[in-house]
Design a protein around this motif. Structure first.
Motif, PDB file in Angstrom:
ATOM      1  N   ILE A 141       1.152  -1.206  -0.401  1.00  0.00           N
ATOM      2  CA  ILE A 141      -0.225   0.289   0.300  1.00  0.00           C
ATOM      3  C   ILE A 141       0.986   0.660  -0.403  1.00  0.00           C
ATOM      4  O   ILE A 141       1.991   1.350   0.101  1.00  0.00           O
ATOM      5  CB  ILE A 141      -1.081   0.300   0.992  1.00  0.00           C
ATOM      6  N   ILE A 142       0.718   2.138  -0.668  1.00  0.00           N
ATOM      7  CA  ILE A 142       0.621   3.958  -0.738  1.00  0.00           C
ATOM      8  C   ILE A 142      -0.330   4.421   0.636  1.00  0.00           C
ATOM      9  O   ILE A 142      -1.754   4.769  -0.196  1.00  0.00           O
ATOM     10  CB  ILE A 142       0.905   4.358  -1.851  1.00  0.00           C
ATOM     11  N   LEU A 143       0.358   4.196   1.844  1.00  0.00           N
ATOM     12  CA  LEU A 143      -0.865   5.194   3.047  1.00  0.00           C
ATOM     13  C   LEU A 143      -0.808   6.471   3.175  1.00  0.00           C
ATOM     14  O   LEU A 143       0.411   7.030   2.735  1.00  0.00           O
ATOM     15  CB  LEU A 143       0.048   4.319   4.456  1.00  0.00           C
ATOM     16  N   VAL A 144      -2.050   6.952   2.787  1.00  0.00           N
ATOM     17  CA  VAL A 144      -2.484   8.075   2.948  1.00  0.00           C
ATOM     18  C   VAL A 144      -3.215   8.339   3.738  1.00  0.00           C
ATOM     19  O   VAL A 144      -4.680   8.943   3.699  1.00  0.00           O
ATOM     20  CB  VAL A 144      -2.668   9.101   1.386  1.00  0.00           C
ATOM     21  N   GLY A 145      -2.431   9.279   4.611  1.00  0.00           N
ATOM     22  CA  GLY A 145      -3.120   9.885   6.000  1.00  0.00           C
ATOM     23  C   GLY A 145      -3.592  10.880   6.390  1.00  0.00           C
ATOM     24  O   GLY A 145      -2.427  12.044   5.708  1.00  0.00           O
ATOM     25  N   ALA A 146      -4.989  11.336   6.180  1.00  0.00           N
ATOM     26  CA  ALA A 146      -5.481  12.935   6.395  1.00  0.00           C
ATOM     27  C   ALA A 146      -5.593  12.797   8.068  1.00  0.00           C
ATOM     28  O   ALA A 146      -6.113  12.208   8.617  1.00  0.00           O
ATOM     29  CB  ALA A 146      -6.086  13.330   5.809  1.00  0.00           C
ATOM     30  N   THR A 147      -4.965  14.070   8.648  1.00  0.00           N
ATOM     31  CA  THR A 147      -5.316  14.346   9.939  1.00  0.00           C
ATOM     32  C   THR A 147      -5.053  16.460   9.897  1.00  0.00           C
ATOM     33  O   THR A 147      -4.755  16.584   9.041  1.00  0.00           O
ATOM     34  CB  THR A 147      -4.640  13.753  10.662  1.00  0.00           C
ATOM     35  N   THR A 148      -6.331  16.609  10.648  1.00  0.00           N
ATOM     36  CA  THR A 148      -6.546  18.262  11.314  1.00  0.00           C
ATOM     37  C   THR A 148      -5.562  17.820  12.273  1.00  0.00           C
ATOM     38  O   THR A 148      -5.255  19.111  13.023  1.00  0.00           O
ATOM     39  CB  THR A 148      -8.109  18.292  11.847  1.00  0.00           C
ATOM     40  N   GLU A 149      -4.423  17.519  13.282  1.00  0.00           N
ATOM     41  CA  GLU A 149      -4.410  16.814  14.201  1.00  0.00           C
ATOM     42  C   GLU A 149      -2.683  16.914  13.923  1.00  0.00           C
ATOM     43  O   GLU A 149      -2.239  16.644  12.906  1.00  0.00           O
ATOM     44  CB  GLU A 149      -4.315  16.511  15.476  1.00  0.00           C
ATOM     45  N   ASN A 150      -2.105  17.781  15.098  1.00  0.00           N
ATOM     46  CA  ASN A 150      -0.690  17.680  14.802  1.00  0.00           C
ATOM     47  C   ASN A 150       0.066  16.574  15.065  1.00  0.00           C
ATOM     48  O   ASN A 150      -0.001  15.606  15.832  1.00  0.00           O
ATOM     49  CB  ASN A 150       0.231  17.950  15.611  1.00  0.00           C
ATOM     50  N   PRO A 151       0.825  15.750  13.836  1.00  0.00           N
ATOM     51  CA  PRO A 151       1.241  14.104  13.708  1.00  0.00           C
ATOM     52  C   PRO A 151       2.085  13.942  14.996  1.00  0.00           C
ATOM     53  O   PRO A 151       2.219  13.175  15.838  1.00  0.00           O
ATOM     54  CB  PRO A 151       2.202  14.295  12.399  1.00  0.00           C
ATOM     55  N   SER A 152       2.999  15.094  15.660  1.00  0.00           N
ATOM     56  CA  SER A 152       3.919  14.501  16.404  1.00  0.00           C
ATOM     57  C   SER A 152       2.989  13.879  18.127  1.00  0.00           C
ATOM     58  O   SER A 152       3.855  12.849  17.972  1.00  0.00           O
ATOM     59  CB  SER A 152       4.751  15.989  16.512  1.00  0.00           C
ATOM     60  N   PHE A 153       2.414  14.025  18.105  1.00  0.00           N
ATOM     61  CA  PHE A 153       1.722  14.380  19.295  1.00  0.00           C
ATOM     62  C   PHE A 153       0.306  13.151  18.744  1.00  0.00           C
ATOM     63  O   PHE A 153      -0.039  12.153  20.299  1.00  0.00           O
ATOM     64  CB  PHE A 153       0.508  15.442  19.316  1.00  0.00           C
ATOM     65  N   GLU A 154      -0.240  13.002  17.604  1.00  0.00           N
ATOM     66  CA  GLU A 154      -1.038  12.151  17.598  1.00  0.00           C
ATOM     67  C   GLU A 154      -0.349  11.040  16.816  1.00  0.00           C
ATOM     68  O   GLU A 154      -1.580   9.770  16.996  1.00  0.00           O
ATOM     69  CB  GLU A 154      -2.890  12.497  16.627  1.00  0.00           C
ATOM     70  N   LEU A 155      -0.152  10.510  16.036  1.00  0.00           N
ATOM     71  CA  LEU A 155       0.090   9.533  15.641  1.00  0.00           C
ATOM     72  C   LEU A 155       2.098   8.711  16.038  1.00  0.00           C
ATOM     73  O   LEU A 155       3.183   9.038  16.603  1.00  0.00           O
ATOM     74  CB  LEU A 155       0.751   9.602  13.514  1.00  0.00           C
ATOM     75  N   ASN A 156       1.652   7.544  16.414  1.00  0.00           N
ATOM     76  CA  ASN A 156       3.268   6.670  16.622  1.00  0.00           C
ATOM     77  C   ASN A 156       4.473   7.293  16.064  1.00  0.00           C
ATOM     78  O   ASN A 156       3.940   6.817  14.829  1.00  0.00           O
ATOM     79  CB  ASN A 156       2.674   4.895  17.072  1.00  0.00           C
ATOM     80  N   SER A 157       5.770   6.845  16.355  1.00  0.00           N
ATOM     81  CA  SER A 157       6.409   7.107  15.599  1.00  0.00           C
ATOM     82  C   SER A 157       6.683   5.789  15.028  1.00  0.00           C
ATOM     83  O   SER A 157       7.491   6.363  13.858  1.00  0.00           O
ATOM     84  CB  SER A 157       7.480   7.255  17.002  1.00  0.00           C
ATOM     85  N   ALA A 158       6.679   5.268  15.522  1.00  0.00           N
ATOM     86  CA  ALA A 158       6.759   4.001  14.233  1.00  0.00           C
ATOM     87  C   ALA A 158       6.292   3.878  12.873  1.00  0.00           C
ATOM     88  O   ALA A 158       6.654   4.203  11.655  1.00  0.00           O
ATOM     89  CB  ALA A 158       6.342   2.172  14.750  1.00  0.00           C
ATOM     90  N   LEU A 159       4.772   4.226  12.635  1.00  0.00           N
ATOM     91  CA  LEU A 159       4.183   4.618  12.012  1.00  0.00           C
ATOM     92  C   LEU A 159       5.057   6.448  10.683  1.00  0.00           C
ATOM     93  O   LEU A 159       5.415   6.443   9.602  1.00  0.00           O
ATOM     94  CB  LEU A 159       2.669   5.112  11.410  1.00  0.00           C
ATOM     95  N   LEU A 160       4.976   6.929  11.807  1.00  0.00           N
ATOM     96  CA  LEU A 160       5.291   8.527  11.126  1.00  0.00           C
ATOM     97  C   LEU A 160       7.050   8.464  10.969  1.00  0.00           C
ATOM     98  O   LEU A 160       7.050   8.938   9.566  1.00  0.00           O
ATOM     99  CB  LEU A 160       6.201   9.606  12.917  1.00  0.00           C
ATOM    100  N   SER A 161       7.386   7.317  10.919  1.00  0.00           N
ATOM    101  CA  SER A 161       9.403   7.528  10.744  1.00  0.00           C
ATOM    102  C   SER A 161       9.066   6.260   9.443  1.00  0.00           C
ATOM    103  O   SER A 161       9.945   6.443   8.353  1.00  0.00           O
ATOM    104  CB  SER A 161       9.764   6.018  11.765  1.00  0.00           C
ATOM    105  N   ARG A 162       8.096   5.646   9.000  1.00  0.00           N
ATOM    106  CA  ARG A 162       7.137   5.163   7.659  1.00  0.00           C
ATOM    107  C   ARG A 162       6.819   5.563   6.645  1.00  0.00           C
ATOM    108  O   ARG A 162       6.325   5.582   5.469  1.00  0.00           O
ATOM    109  CB  ARG A 162       6.563   3.883   7.930  1.00  0.00           C
ATOM    110  N   CYS A 163       6.791   7.314   6.734  1.00  0.00           N
ATOM    111  CA  CYS A 163       5.416   8.565   6.297  1.00  0.00           C
ATOM    112  C   CYS A 163       6.326   9.537   5.672  1.00  0.00           C
ATOM    113  O   CYS A 163       6.600  10.494   6.934  1.00  0.00           O
ATOM    114  CB  CYS A 163       4.290   8.375   6.833  1.00  0.00           C
ATOM    115  N   ARG A 164       6.224  10.662   4.932  1.00  0.00           N
ATOM    116  CA  ARG A 164       7.227  11.707   5.006  1.00  0.00           C
ATOM    117  C   ARG A 164       5.520  12.629   5.292  1.00  0.00           C
ATOM    118  O   ARG A 164       4.116  12.015   5.246  1.00  0.00           O
ATOM    119  CB  ARG A 164       7.112  12.187   3.987  1.00  0.00           C
TER     120      ARG A 164
END
Length: 449
Positions: A141-164
Motif C-alpha cells: 500500500i501507499i498509505l495516505v493519512g489525513a489529519t487535522t491534528e499535529n502528527p507529532s502528538f497523535e501518531l506513533n513514532s513507528a508509523l511516522l518513521s515510514r511516512c513523510r
C-alpha cells in the motif's frame, strides 16, 4: 500518461450527476486544477514531480478541513495508476482495517498497488496504526493519512518513521474566490448552466465565511444558487446563507492550544489588543468559560505575580462575575480582565522562586527542621530541645529576629525569590534586600539563633 488521464477524467465526468453536492462534483481532476497548496504542488516542487512520475511514498497530510487532503489522495492514485481505497478512522475499527489490507494484498498479487486513504488517521489507536506497518514496508500500500491534528502528538513514532509529513495550508480568500469562479463557469460539473449573476464582492463574502475551507465555500455557493431570486445572488440571498457562519475552532485540538498559547503570550508581552483579539476568538469558538477563567487566573499568578497582586483578585472576581451573569454579559468581565492583565506590571519572580524551591526539595530530600522552629506540645519534646532558643519576632527590635535561622542547616543563605524591578516588586525588592543584608550581618557577628 496524458491519454490515460483524459480517459479517467471523462469517465469521472460521465459518472457525475445532479445528486452529488457541488463540492464533490468540482473536485479537481488534475494537479493543474488544484487551487492553493503551491508550496507543495507548484511547478517543479518535489511532491508534484513525484506525483507526476508515479513514484509515490506513504505520507501524512496535515491541514485544516477543506484544504484538499482527500483530493490529493485521489490524484495520487490516478497519476500512479493505482487502486484507490478509502476508510475513515471515525467509522472503522481494526476488522475494517484488516479487510482493506486484505483487498490491497489481493490487488498487489495481481501486480497493482493500492493507495489506501485513511481519513482522520489520528483517531486510530496504536494497534490500529501498527497494522499498516508491514504493508507499507513491502510496498503493498501507499498509505495516505489525513489529519487535522499535529502528527507529532497523535501518531506513533513507528508509523511516522515510514511516512513523510506534508503540511497543507488553509486556502486564502483569493484562492477560494478562484474556486468559486470555476464552479460558476463550469457547465459540466458546476453551475455554469444556471447562468447565475453574482459579483466579486459577494464571492469574497462567501470565501470569507468559509474560513479557509473550499468545500464549505462551494456548499455555501450551492445553497445561495438554490435561494437566488431570478438567477441573481444578491445581498438578501447572502444574508440568509451566511447568517449562522462560524469560525474554525477545535475545542480539543491543536488550534485550541495554539489560540490559548497566543492569548497567554499576548498578555505576557503586554499587548492588550492582541490579548483581547485571541480572547474573543476563543469565546467565538465556544471555549469552555471555566477553562478560560482558569487560564486567565494562571496568567495573573505566573506572569504578573507580586508585581501587581491585584491581578489575582481581579481574576477571581471576573470568574465569579461570569458565573453570576453567564453569557454573553459575563464575557465582558473576561475582556476587562484580559486587558488589565496585559497592561499590568509583569513578574514571574514568585513562579520562578516556587520552581526553585521545588527543585531543591526534590534534590535534597527530607532535611530536618531546625530545633528552635519545632513545635513542643509535650514535656518530652521540650526536654529534647524542641523549640529551644526560638525568638518571637514581634518582640524583637523592628519586628524581625534577624539572627534567627529558618532554613535547614544545609540551605542557609539559599535565596529562591528574586523580585524584579517592576510594579510593587520594586518596593518588595528594596525591603527584601535590606532584610537579607541585615540577616547576613547578624550571622557574621556569630549571634546564637
Amino acid at each position: 500518461m496524458a491519454s490515460r488521464r483524459s480517459r479517467q477524467s471523462s469517465t469521472l465526468f460521465a459518472e457525475s450527476d445532479g445528486l452529488k453536492p457541488l463540492a464533490e462534483r468540482m473536485r479537481p481532476q488534475t494537479l493543474d486544477q488544484v487551487v492553493g497548496q503551491g508550496r507543495l504542488l507548484g511547478e517543479g516542487k518535489p511532491l508534484r514531480r513525484a506525483i507526476e512520475s508515479g513514484k509515490l511514498h506513504s505520507m501524512i497530510l496535515w491541514g485544516p478541513p477543506g484544504c484538499g487532503k482527500t483530493t490529493l489522495a485521489l490524484l495520487l492514485a490516478r497519476y500512479a495508476d493505482a487502486e484507490f481505497k478509502a476508510i475513515s478512522a471515525v467509522l472503522s475499527g481494526l476488522p475494517d482495517v484488516r479487510a482493506a489490507l486484505a483487498e490491497a494484498e489481493a490487488t498487489f498479487a495481481q501486480g497493482r498497488r493500492t493507495v489506501l486513504f485513511v481519513d482522520e488517521v489520528h483517531r486510530f489507536n496504536k494497534s490500529q496504526q501498527d497494522a499498516f506497518l508491514p504493508h507499507i514496508e513491502r510496498g503493498v500500500i501507499i498509505l495516505v493519512g489525513a489529519t487535522t491534528e499535529n502528527p507529532s502528538f497523535e501518531l506513533n513514532s513507528a508509523l511516522l518513521s515510514r511516512c513523510r509529513v506534508h503540511v497543507l495550508e488553509a486556502l486564502t480568500i483569493e484562492q477560494i474566490v478562484e474556486a468559486l469562479q470555476h464552479a460558476l463557469a463550469d457547465t459540466v460539473r458546476g453551475l455554469g448552466d444556471m447562468q447565475l449573476e453574482v459579483d466579486t464582492q459577494s464571492l469574497q463574502l462567501i470565501a470569507q465565511a468559509a474560513d479557509g475551507d473550499v468545500r464549505r465555500a462551494l456548499t455555501l455557493l450551492e445553497i445561495a444558487s438554490e435561494l437566488a431570486d431570478a438567477g441573481r445572488i444578491d445581498e438578501a440571498t447572502l444574508t440568509q446563507v451566511l447568517a449562522d457562519r462560524t469560525r474554525r475552532f477545535d475545542k480539543g485540538g491543536e488550534q485550541f492550544y495554539d489560540q490559548i498559547s497566543a492569548l497567554h503570550k499576548s498578555v505576557r508581552s503586554s499587548d492588550p489588543d492582541a490579548a483581547l483579539y485571541w480572547l474573543t476568538r476563543m469565546l467565538d469558538g465556544g471555549v469552555d468559560p471555566a477553562y478560560l477563567a482558569r487560564r486567565l487566573t494562571r496568567m495573573a499568578i505566573e506572569d504578573i505575580g507580586l508585581a501587581d497582586p491585584r491581578a489575582l483578585s481581579l481574576a477571581l472576581e471576573a470568574w465569579n462575575t461570569y458565573e453570576r451573569l453567564g453569557s454573553p454579559e459575563g464575557e465582558l468581565a473576561f475582556a476587562e480582565l484580559a486587558i488589565y492583565l496585559a497592561i499590568a506590571a509583569k513578574s514571574n519572580a514568585a513562579y520562578a522562586a516556587f520552581n526553585a524551591a521545588r527543585a531543591e526539595v526534590q534534590a535534597n530530600g527530607t532535611l530536618d527542621v531546625p530545633m528552635h522552629l519545632r513545635n513542643a506540645p509535650t514535656r518530652l519534646m521540650k526536654g529534647l530541645g524542641y523549640g529551644k532558643g526560638y525568638q518571637y519576632d514581634h518582640d524583637a527590635e523592628g519586628g524581625v529576629a534577624l539572627d534567627q535561622q529558618c532554613l535547614p542547616d544545609a540551605l542557609v543563605d539559599r535565596e529562591f525569590y528574586q523580585p524584579v524591578e517592576r510594579g510593587l516588586e520594586l518596593k518588595i525588592g528594596e525591603k527584601l534586600a535590606a532584610l537579607r543584608a541585615a540577616r547576613r550581618d547578624a550571622r557574621k557577628q556569630g549571634k546564637p539563633s
